[in-house]
Design a protein around this motif. Structure first.
Motif, PDB file in Angstrom:
ATOM      1  N   LEU A  39      -4.348   2.395  -6.203  1.00 36.02           N
ATOM      2  CA  LEU A  39      -4.148   1.700  -4.928  1.00 36.02           C
ATOM      3  C   LEU A  39      -5.031   0.458  -4.810  1.00 36.02           C
ATOM      4  CD1 LEU A  39      -4.190   4.726  -2.425  1.00 36.02           C
ATOM      5  CD2 LEU A  39      -2.236   3.735  -3.625  1.00 36.02           C
ATOM      6  N   TYR A  40      -6.060   0.411  -5.649  1.00 38.01           N
ATOM      7  CA  TYR A  40      -7.105  -0.589  -5.427  1.00 38.01           C
ATOM      8  C   TYR A  40      -7.346  -1.502  -6.627  1.00 38.01           C
ATOM      9  CZ  TYR A  40      -7.731   2.558  -1.530  1.00 38.01           C
ATOM     10  OH  TYR A  40      -7.495   3.311  -0.410  1.00 38.01           O
ATOM     11  N   LYS A  81       1.250   4.035  -2.971  1.00 33.66           N
ATOM     12  CA  LYS A  81       1.019   5.466  -2.716  1.00 33.66           C
ATOM     13  C   LYS A  81       2.191   6.302  -3.217  1.00 33.66           C
ATOM     14  CE  LYS A  81      -2.324   5.295   1.055  1.00 33.66           C
ATOM     15  NZ  LYS A  81      -2.676   5.641   2.441  1.00 33.66           N
ATOM     16  N   ARG A  88      -3.464  11.722 -10.125  1.00 33.13           N
ATOM     17  CA  ARG A  88      -4.736  12.464 -10.242  1.00 33.13           C
ATOM     18  C   ARG A  88      -5.846  11.844  -9.410  1.00 33.13           C
ATOM     19  NH1 ARG A  88      -4.456  16.648 -14.272  1.00 33.13           N
ATOM     20  NH2 ARG A  88      -2.228  16.730 -14.725  1.00 33.13           N
ATOM     21  N   ASN A  89      -5.715  10.565  -9.140  1.00 38.47           N
ATOM     22  CA  ASN A  89      -6.705   9.927  -8.261  1.00 38.47           C
ATOM     23  C   ASN A  89      -6.022   8.764  -7.549  1.00 38.47           C
ATOM     24  OD1 ASN A  89      -6.933   7.474  -9.820  1.00 38.47           O
ATOM     25  ND2 ASN A  89      -8.080   8.683 -11.314  1.00 38.47           N
ATOM     26  N   ARG A  90      -6.801   7.939  -6.857  1.00 37.97           N
ATOM     27  CA  ARG A  90      -6.187   6.897  -6.042  1.00 37.97           C
ATOM     28  C   ARG A  90      -6.617   5.505  -6.489  1.00 37.97           C
ATOM     29  NH1 ARG A  90      -8.045  10.002  -0.660  1.00 37.97           N
ATOM     30  NH2 ARG A  90      -9.985   9.088  -1.456  1.00 37.97           N
ATOM     31  N   LYS A  91      -7.110   5.441  -7.735  1.00 37.93           N
ATOM     32  CA  LYS A  91      -7.552   4.151  -8.267  1.00 37.93           C
ATOM     33  C   LYS A  91      -6.438   3.100  -8.250  1.00 37.93           C
ATOM     34  CE  LYS A  91      -9.593   5.713 -12.004  1.00 37.93           C
ATOM     35  NZ  LYS A  91     -10.092   5.819 -13.394  1.00 37.93           N
ATOM     36  N   ARG A 148     -10.760   2.387   1.317  1.00 38.71           N
ATOM     37  CA  ARG A 148     -11.442   3.238   0.347  1.00 38.71           C
ATOM     38  C   ARG A 148     -11.688   2.519  -0.966  1.00 38.71           C
ATOM     39  NH1 ARG A 148      -7.071   7.902   1.501  1.00 38.71           N
ATOM     40  NH2 ARG A 148      -5.937   6.389   0.223  1.00 38.71           N
ATOM     41  N   TYR A 161     -13.748   2.919  -5.724  1.00 37.06           N
ATOM     42  CA  TYR A 161     -13.111   2.646  -7.020  1.00 37.06           C
ATOM     43  C   TYR A 161     -13.582   1.347  -7.671  1.00 37.06           C
ATOM     44  CZ  TYR A 161     -10.286   6.383  -5.151  1.00 37.06           C
ATOM     45  OH  TYR A 161      -9.889   7.587  -4.628  1.00 37.06           O
ATOM     46  N   VAL A 215       1.714  14.806 -10.073  1.00 36.25           N
ATOM     47  CA  VAL A 215       1.186  14.033  -8.949  1.00 36.25           C
ATOM     48  C   VAL A 215       0.055  13.115  -9.428  1.00 36.25           C
ATOM     49  CG1 VAL A 215       1.784  15.758  -7.215  1.00 36.25           C
ATOM     50  CG2 VAL A 215      -0.406  15.925  -8.404  1.00 36.25           C
ATOM     51  N   HIS A 240      -7.848  18.772 -10.825  1.00 38.18           N
ATOM     52  CA  HIS A 240      -9.207  18.611 -11.352  1.00 38.18           C
ATOM     53  C   HIS A 240      -9.914  19.965 -11.429  1.00 38.18           C
ATOM     54  CE1 HIS A 240      -9.470  14.093 -10.774  1.00 38.18           C
ATOM     55  NE2 HIS A 240      -8.345  14.410 -10.158  1.00 38.18           N
ATOM     56  N   HIS A 295       0.842  -1.198   0.000  1.00 41.86           N
ATOM     57  CA  HIS A 295       0.000   0.000   0.000  1.00 41.86           C
ATOM     58  C   HIS A 295       0.884   1.257   0.000  1.00 41.86           C
ATOM     59  CE1 HIS A 295      -4.021   1.631   0.431  1.00 41.86           C
ATOM     60  NE2 HIS A 295      -3.799   2.199   1.601  1.00 41.86           N
ATOM     61  N   LEU A 304      -1.618  15.573  -0.488  1.00 41.91           N
ATOM     62  CA  LEU A 304      -2.368  14.917  -1.561  1.00 41.91           C
ATOM     63  C   LEU A 304      -3.369  13.903  -1.035  1.00 41.91           C
ATOM     64  CD1 LEU A 304       0.652  14.241  -3.949  1.00 41.91           C
ATOM     65  CD2 LEU A 304      -0.932  16.179  -3.987  1.00 41.91           C
ATOM     66  N   ASP A 305      -3.007  13.250   0.058  1.00 40.21           N
ATOM     67  CA  ASP A 305      -3.823  12.125   0.507  1.00 40.21           C
ATOM     68  C   ASP A 305      -3.562  11.863   1.984  1.00 40.21           C
ATOM     69  OD1 ASP A 305      -5.314   9.807   0.677  1.00 40.21           O
ATOM     70  OD2 ASP A 305      -3.880   8.536  -0.377  1.00 40.21           O
ATOM     71  N   VAL A 306      -4.613  11.807   2.750  1.00 41.62           N
ATOM     72  CA  VAL A 306      -4.510  11.401   4.152  1.00 41.62           C
ATOM     73  C   VAL A 306      -5.446  10.215   4.351  1.00 41.62           C
ATOM     74  CG1 VAL A 306      -4.835  12.056   6.576  1.00 41.62           C
ATOM     75  CG2 VAL A 306      -4.060  13.777   4.921  1.00 41.62           C
ATOM     76  N   GLU A 307      -4.931   9.156   4.900  1.00 44.42           N
ATOM     77  CA  GLU A 307      -5.770   8.000   5.229  1.00 44.42           C
ATOM     78  C   GLU A 307      -5.592   7.686   6.706  1.00 44.42           C
ATOM     79  OE1 GLU A 307      -4.918   4.394   3.007  1.00 44.42           O
ATOM     80  OE2 GLU A 307      -6.878   3.545   3.510  1.00 44.42           O
ATOM     81  N   LEU A 341     -10.764  10.976   8.530  1.00 47.97           N
ATOM     82  CA  LEU A 341     -10.643   9.645   7.943  1.00 47.97           C
ATOM     83  C   LEU A 341      -9.967   9.665   6.588  1.00 47.97           C
ATOM     84  CD1 LEU A 341     -14.272   8.421   8.740  1.00 47.97           C
ATOM     85  CD2 LEU A 341     -12.198   8.044  10.085  1.00 47.97           C
ATOM     86  N   ASP A 342     -10.190  10.732   5.824  1.00 53.90           N
ATOM     87  CA  ASP A 342      -9.736  10.734   4.425  1.00 53.90           C
ATOM     88  C   ASP A 342      -9.627  12.174   3.937  1.00 53.90           C
ATOM     89  OD1 ASP A 342      -9.186  10.106   1.795  1.00 53.90           O
ATOM     90  OD2 ASP A 342     -11.234   9.521   1.288  1.00 53.90           O
ATOM     91  N   VAL A 343      -8.472  12.510   3.408  1.00 53.06           N
ATOM     92  CA  VAL A 343      -8.299  13.804   2.744  1.00 53.06           C
ATOM     93  C   VAL A 343      -7.837  13.520   1.326  1.00 53.06           C
ATOM     94  CG1 VAL A 343      -7.037  15.991   2.706  1.00 53.06           C
ATOM     95  CG2 VAL A 343      -7.613  14.936   4.908  1.00 53.06           C
ATOM     96  N   GLU A 344      -8.504  14.093   0.352  1.00 49.47           N
ATOM     97  CA  GLU A 344      -8.073  13.964  -1.046  1.00 49.47           C
ATOM     98  C   GLU A 344      -7.906  15.369  -1.613  1.00 49.47           C
ATOM     99  OE1 GLU A 344     -10.767  11.790  -3.631  1.00 49.47           O
ATOM    100  OE2 GLU A 344      -9.182  11.489  -5.120  1.00 49.47           O
ATOM    101  N   ASN A 345      -6.856  15.551  -2.389  1.00 47.27           N
ATOM    102  CA  ASN A 345      -6.589  16.855  -2.991  1.00 47.27           C
ATOM    103  C   ASN A 345      -6.882  16.772  -4.491  1.00 47.27           C
ATOM    104  OD1 ASN A 345      -5.477  19.233  -4.006  1.00 47.27           O
ATOM    105  ND2 ASN A 345      -3.774  19.206  -2.572  1.00 47.27           N
TER     106      ASN A 345
END
Lengths: 438, 438
Positions: A428-429, A201, A423-426, B425, B429, A421, B359, A197, A351-354, B351-355
């Protein structure tokens, strides 16, 4: 052994009637006289101030103290009057110390008790008078300056690789929150999923360079080198961990890709495609967050990505006194705002906090199961006091994540100007992060 | 028309040689005398202080000013001496005002020019002397107290639905950042993808209740009711938007599920399974963040999820003076730390931050394309000054997101004690968020 205990302990080996396989040393404490009226009263007040949880006390003469109208689910034994005064005067510190010394015993599940106490206290403390807040205030944590940082880290991480090997995962000796992508994962799967993971990221590509601040036993560095073909400079100031890390890299024939450096994160040099730190920020201390920001600022390439993984808080709070004093000297988990302060200091773009809080509760449950299964070996390596202290630490940590006293933040960020950077977090999954079997 | 201009303008309709279809009103300004030596010098100093970008000035007599050794890619025309003095004394405010008035013209792409200026200035301002920083300081933004908030919102959002309809998406009139799940999406697809992404983050289930703070033209509320079968209370203080929202809900036969409430977010009552606010936090003001936290705290059920979507910053910065004065009175995008301060205030668990910064750049490009295609209609509705101001605003916003002066944060959080939170998350997706066609 780095673990230090300030209480004098006897060598008594009498078995506790409550705590499995751990003895209560009571020899030198007064236990024959009957409790005084005001001693019982003090315990009553204590129970009231922590919100009237469903517990009762059993004193050294076998008599019990409970609040009127409560049905206790847990019994806390106190073996001597001095234990009672310690507990009432400074419960934050004394609860763990007395439990470790076997002078406070618990009947019922320790983790459940702690969760119950956390929740009750959390609600009750809004009503505490100022004098009580002051009396029970946590102590000032230790410095995390260069010299003290080495002592702090030595205290905990140099306890001995054989000890940690007893209860951490066998895959990569990860002493940080695992990632339970699905709830049924084994500890080994979940730790490897965490490593995967993190790599996803950071969007690692073969040939890239990575710097790691605080590498533990080196598992993330090896995972990155092995699975992503990157070169890693991994910093650590724990000698024991580094010895293991280097040996393991050689065994896996990855030593040409990994440079394990015995040095402080503040001395990181060079520029890298990725900056990563998993479980070190807790030891940095707010006074050094600007150092941390400066280090990342100068060592991250313009199009690089950085990831910090750390225990955190919903709002700034003092570190638990007992954990800071006995287990993790100098430790302080930042609030989410303090964490973001590091990013602001470096003018980074977050950019991303989880938040993986509940994953840490599960990780700790797995650790504790294994720890309990190896209790005899732990006692043989150290002693019963040590074993009880670590049981308290593991149980308390499960409770802290379960009750949301602690969070686990994974934060990805870049230089502000970086437009390359994700553009999305696809990404990861797209496939499972965990291996099917380990 | 809510839009207010402080400059006196002529009714001249002479065409600019630079700016397509927009006239330059120059009638009442002195344009016949030759520029003085010190006027040319002032422009040279201006260009030096903003980092020597590749621009030159063309003055009212046709003469040019450029820095030695630069190859200008853009020419800025100044139609009169007074424009020059305004620009030099207060470029933050005057650049937009003069452009709007046609007294500053641009040859070359406006967005590219602004991006170039942003980048040059960003680097150069580290070296600014204190007196310059002070001279060019932004003004104090307007209040966002209850009464002023209504005026602020009226100024912008009540410009007229017909105006916004010209250039926003035709699907749900979204005036916030879209989600370009894949880069080739149309504006309509990307806006619907944004709505879907938000719903997935909130894990909505049929029969749940949602409260929305600042609902715009009501598109998110309708999307939630239509696709997730939830009941929505949507608050807004823009009359024009609410009229549209209610009419559209009736047309779509969703009015039994949606209550559009004309009231301030501070007056939200009741408890809901989800709290959502997309693009309102920018108008709240830091002085009211604790109100915002308190509103969410009391209106979110124990197991509910909250989502705030807002323009933000990497670190605290004053709002661009021209945008705050002419376009968005009272607006202030929070830094990530200030944003998290709201969560800390409410003791929420982030829980979740997305930038979604890039976009928003793309969204604005789509808006600007449509805006330019409807320029004649905009001028017919308002006037050329208005049209030029909005062109400046849209181009400046593209630049601000492109250069990372602005961020777009989507933040999901819960009450601290809520353990019924999403564990990962993946659910965001599992299938495309955007419809195949609109």
């Amino acid at each position: 052994m780095a673990y230090q205990n300030t209480e004098t302990r006897s060598d008594s080996t009498s078995e506790s009637q409550h705590d499995n396989a751990l003895s209560i040393p009571m020899g030198e404490y007064e236990t024959r006289r009957a409790p005084y009226f005001w001693e019982r009263k003090l315990l009553t007040k204590l129970m009231e101030y922590v919100g009237g949880p469903p517990v009762q006390f059993e004193l050294w003469d076998g008599s019990q103290v409970r609040l009127d109208g409560t049905s206790p689910r847990f019994t806390l034994g106190l073996t001597d009057p001095k234990a009672l005064y310690h507990l009432v005067a400074n419960p934050n510190l004394a609860f763990g110390d007395l439990y470790s010394a076997g002078r406070l015993t618990v009947s019922g599940d320790l983790t459940e008790l702690l969760t119950t106490l956390y929740r009750a206290t959390h609600n009750a403390r809004q009503q505490w008078p100022a004098w009580l807040e002051k009396l029970w205030a946590n102590h000032a944590p230790r410095s995390t300056d260069l010299t003290e940082a080495r002592q702090n880290i030595h205290h905990h991480y140099d306890l001995g690789n054989e000890f940690y090997r007893l209860w951490l995962d066998t895959a990569e000796m990860q002493y940080t929150c695992a990632y339970y992508e699905t709830p049924d994962l084994t500890l080994e799967q979940a730790q490897l999923a965490k490593l995967e993971h993190v790599c996803r990221k950071l969007q690692l590509k073969p040939g890239q360079t990575v710097v790691e601040a605080g590498c533990g036993w080196g598992g993330l560095a090896r995972y990155m080198a092995r699975n992503y073909g990157v070169k890693v400079h991994a910093y650590n100031i724990s000698k024991e961990q580094l010895a293991f890390a280097r040996e393991e890299a050689r065994r896996q024939q990855l030593d040409h890709l990994i440079d394990y450096v015995e040095d402080d994160y503040r001395n990181i040099s060079g520029q890298y495609d990725a900056f990563v730190s998993v479980g070190m920020l807790e030891h940095v201390g707010t006074g050094h967050y600007s150092d941390m920001a400066a280090v990342i600022k100068r060592s991250l390439k313009p199009e690089g990505l950085a990831l910090l993984h750390s225990i955190g808080r919903n709002r700034p709070m003092k570190m638990n006194a007992w954990i800071e004093k006995r287990i993790f000297p100098g430790a302080y988990p930042p609030s989410i705002g303090e964490f973001m302060g590091i990013c602001e200091e470096g003018a980074f773009s977050v950019l991303d906090v989880e938040n993986l809080r509940l994953h840490y509760a599960r990780t700790l449950e797995h650790w504790k199961e294994r720890f309990e299964a190896h209790l005899d070996e732990v006692i043989a390596m150290y002693d019963e006091h040590f074993a009880r202290a670590w049981r308290m630490y593991l149980s308390g940590s499960i409770s802290a994540f379960e009750t949301s006293s602690l969070q686990l933040f994974q934060v990805v960020f870049s230089h502000g100007e970086n437009n390359a950077v994700p553009r999305n977090r696809k990404h990861l999954y797209e496939s499972p992060a965990a291996p099917e079997s380990v």
